[in-house]
Design an enzyme around this catalytic site. Structure first.
Site, PDB file in Angstrom:
ATOM      1  N   ASP A 221      -1.309   5.138   2.085  1.00 53.43           N
ATOM      2  CA  ASP A 221      -0.543   4.275   1.192  1.00 53.43           C
ATOM      3  C   ASP A 221      -0.959   2.811   1.333  1.00 53.43           C
ATOM      4  OD1 ASP A 221       1.956   4.026  -0.527  1.00 53.43           O
ATOM      5  OD2 ASP A 221       2.450   2.632   1.091  1.00 53.43           O
ATOM      6  N   GLU A 286      -5.276   4.497  -1.141  1.00 58.19           N
ATOM      7  CA  GLU A 286      -4.678   3.957  -2.363  1.00 58.19           C
ATOM      8  C   GLU A 286      -5.030   2.487  -2.511  1.00 58.19           C
ATOM      9  OE1 GLU A 286      -0.371   3.175  -4.470  1.00 58.19           O
ATOM     10  OE2 GLU A 286      -0.759   2.588  -2.422  1.00 58.19           O
TER      11      GLU A 286
HETATM   12  C1  NOJ Z   1       2.545   2.611  -2.928  1.00 57.60           C
HETATM   13  C2  NOJ Z   1       3.391   3.819  -3.216  1.00 57.60           C
HETATM   14  O1  NOJ Z   1       2.663   4.692  -4.039  1.00 57.60           O
HETATM   15  C3  NOJ Z   1       4.666   3.323  -3.840  1.00 57.60           C
HETATM   16  O2  NOJ Z   1       5.438   4.364  -4.365  1.00 57.60           O
HETATM   17  C4  NOJ Z   1       5.412   2.532  -2.815  1.00 57.60           C
HETATM   18  O3  NOJ Z   1       6.552   1.959  -3.405  1.00 57.60           O
HETATM   19  C5  NOJ Z   1       4.547   1.409  -2.230  1.00 57.60           C
HETATM   20  N1  NOJ Z   1       3.215   1.826  -1.935  1.00 57.60           N
HETATM   21  C6  NOJ Z   1       5.141   0.915  -0.948  1.00 57.60           C
HETATM   22  O4  NOJ Z   1       4.971   1.876   0.060  1.00 57.60           O
END
Ligand code: NOJ
Length: 565
Positions: A221, A286
């Site tokens: 993430d 990500e």
């Molecule tokens: C990216 C995640 O995909 C999202 O859903 C989240 O709110 C933020 N990171 C914070 O962790």
């Protein structure tokens, strides 16, 4: 021995080595499960691990190689699991560690890989680490990013202008510690400090904990946010954005995103995972990419990520994009992927409106067709296989913190709830997601007709099209084939892949009008080709033939053709 046989025997070891070296995710689809919304096994209206386990046959039938699950760890659920209060235990909403082991065991028996969401940038403010950090208990005192206030004329201000992705200052004052802490997301998600050796090791231990429990890799993430520049300088403002003060996109995030240390950290995780038993582990990072930030995305490959998410189909392209825009975006990624790595194409996720909203419901299959025919990994989100649509939810029904922060007038512009509503399995109570009539987010009322059960035996359904696309992705007919993205007139995009004598071609009509195409000439195709699949609305039986010299593509239609080789 004949000469042919000698050649075959000589080649055998090479062939074996080659197949042994192919990573399990290459040229496959990976499926994202949003656990709150996939399947509720205990009737509380929220999805859970046993629910996922009970539906693994569905993933097996889809023939995806594996699935990643958004966070299932102990959490106060301010950001629905992305605020973690214990990285190594399961939240009771989802079940127990025992349930998790049962899920992994069943997945393994079905030869499905299990990928967990690793959230390294922040924890929950309810994590015991944060509570101890507030009290300056060692070694937790520097587990988070703490700074003194900047005093101006006797008034306390945040240490610098850094912003939260979710709006407003990224700094929150803590009265007990008498310092500000940094958070790239909500104040309930304090950023972890990787310059603390103890924290660095503690997070690596999290990876060990889950690989010991049989997981096959991680989706990482918010990787771009993990390190901040240690000088804590103000970030430069972007002039004339027209955006309100405090909007994240008003600053150029040169000190809070993609810092050099971040790549070194990913590389360390790569080596760590490679040292773990149980087969090659996947790392999917990500990082949102624009055409301008492509080089930083590519650095995640060389740092050790197998799938640095390519979000171009989500953030760079929409229903106003032309075939030329698509060609630029696709070529932009394909031409720059470092040698030895695979491209990837993310169709949808839990943070963005579904493809059915972004491109229009008739064009949803087109996007998956692209992800299927283009080389590399396709990443899909639960519901893509049946063409699920966003659900309109009122302000009173809104629970996503991003939607709530925007207020009653504007919540619908930013809320992520619409793309998170329950999976539509059938036309029974709550779409077969739960026995409870009330679910954490309301089921889309279209479930009576738009559901998996209704599509299973319909050869033109989204589901049947999707299954053919998964087979295509894994087929030797496109593996290692050449790729050309071709503009076929103003409104049609073509993709041509060639492997030996076999040509596979996709044509996509971007307009909601019938468009005649001289496909053979424009795309250098054989005159007669076999229809591999059309999109859901354009019902031509797969296997029939088509003269490619000139044919009409119906409004928003798309077709995949194959030569006989
Ligand atoms: C990216 C995640 O995909 C999202 O859903 C989240 O709110 C933020 N990171 C914070 O962790």
């Amino acid at each position: 021995m004949s000469r042919k046989l000698v050649l075959l025997v000589a080649l055998l070891p090479i062939i074996q080595v080659y197949s042994a070296n192919v990573n399990w995710w290459e040229d496959t689809f990976i499926y994202q499960v949003y656990p709150r919304s996939f399947k509720d096994s205990n009737g509380d209206g929220i999805g859970d691990l046993n629910g996922i386990t009970s539906k693994l046959e569905h993933l097996k039938a889809l023939n995806v190689s594996g699935f990643w699950i958004s966070p299932i760890f102990v959490s106060p659920m301010v950001d629905f699991g992305y605020d973690i209060a214990n990285f190594t235990d399961i939240d009771p909403t989802f079940g127990t560690l025992k349930d998790f082991s049962a899920l992994v065991a069943k997945a393994k028996s079905l030869n499905l890989k299990v990928i967990l969401d690793f959230v390294p940038n922040h924890s929950s403010d309810k994590h015991p680490w944060f509570q101890k950090s507030i009290q300056r208990i060692k070694p937790f005192d520097d587990y988070y990013v703490w700074r003194d206030a900047k005093m101006v004329n006797g008034t306390r201000h945040p240490p610098n202008n850094w912003l939260s992705v979710f709006h407003g200052s990224g700094w929150t004052w803590n009265e007990q510690r008498k310092q500000y802490y940094f958070h790239q997301f909500t104040p309930q998600q304090p950023d972890l400090n990787y310059r603390s050796p103890a924290l660095y090791q503690a997070m690596k231990d999290v990876l060990t904990f889950w690989t010991d429990r049989g997981v096959d890799g991680f989706r990482v993430d918010a990787i771009i946010h993990v390190f901040e520049d240690a000088r804590f300088l103000d970030e430069p403002a972007i002039p004339n954005t027209g955006l309100p003060v405090g909007h994240y996109e008003t600053l150029n995030h040169i000190y809070t995103r993609n810092q050099n240390e971040t790549y070194t950290l990913v590389n360390d995780w790569r080596k760590h995972l490679d040292s773990r038993p149980g087969g090659k582990k996947i790392l999917m990072t990500e990082s949102y990419t624009g055409l301008q930030t492509l080089p930083s995305s590519m650095k995640y490959y060389t740092a050790g990520a197998d799938v640095p998410f390519n979000f171009m189909l989500i953030s760079n392209l929409n229903n106003r994009s032309t075939p030329l825009d698509f060609k630029r975006a696709i070529d932009g990624w394909l031409n720059i992927v470092p040698a030895g790595y695979q491209a990837n194409w993310v169709v949808d996720n839990h943070d963005n409106n579904r493809a059915t909203t972004r491109f229009g419901r008739k064009r949803a299959d087109q996007i998956i067709m692209l992800a299927a025919i283009l080389p590399g990994v396709g990443v899909i989100y639960y519901g893509n296989e049946i063409g699920m649509e966003d659900t309109w939810l009122s302000w009173n029904e809104t629970v996503d913190p991003v939607g709530c922060n925007a207020g009653p007038e504007k919540y619908y512009l930013t809320s992520r709830d619409p793309e998170r509503t329950p999976m539509q399995w059938n036309n029974s109570t709550s779409a077969g997601f739960s026995t409870n009539k009330t679910t954490w987010l309301r089921v889309n009322p279209n479930y009576k007709t738009l559901n998996l059960a209704a599509q299973l035996n319909d050869k033109y359904s989204h589901y049947s099209v999707f299954k053919r696309l998964v087979d295509l992705k894994m087929s030797s007919k496109i593996k290692n084939a050449s790729t050309e993205v071709i503009i076929v007139g103003e409104h049609v995009l073509g993709v041509r892949r060639k492997s030996g004598n076999v040509i596979t071609a996709l044509l996509i009509n971007f307009r909601d009008l019938t468009i005649p195409v001289y496909a053979a000439g424009w795309m250098n195709l054989p005159e007669i080709m076999t229809i591999y699949t059309t999109n859901h609305e354009w019902m031509i039986p797969p296997g029939s033939t088509l003269n490619t010299t000139l044919f009409n593509i119906p409004p928003s239609g798309s077709i995949i053709l194959q030569s006989n080789g």
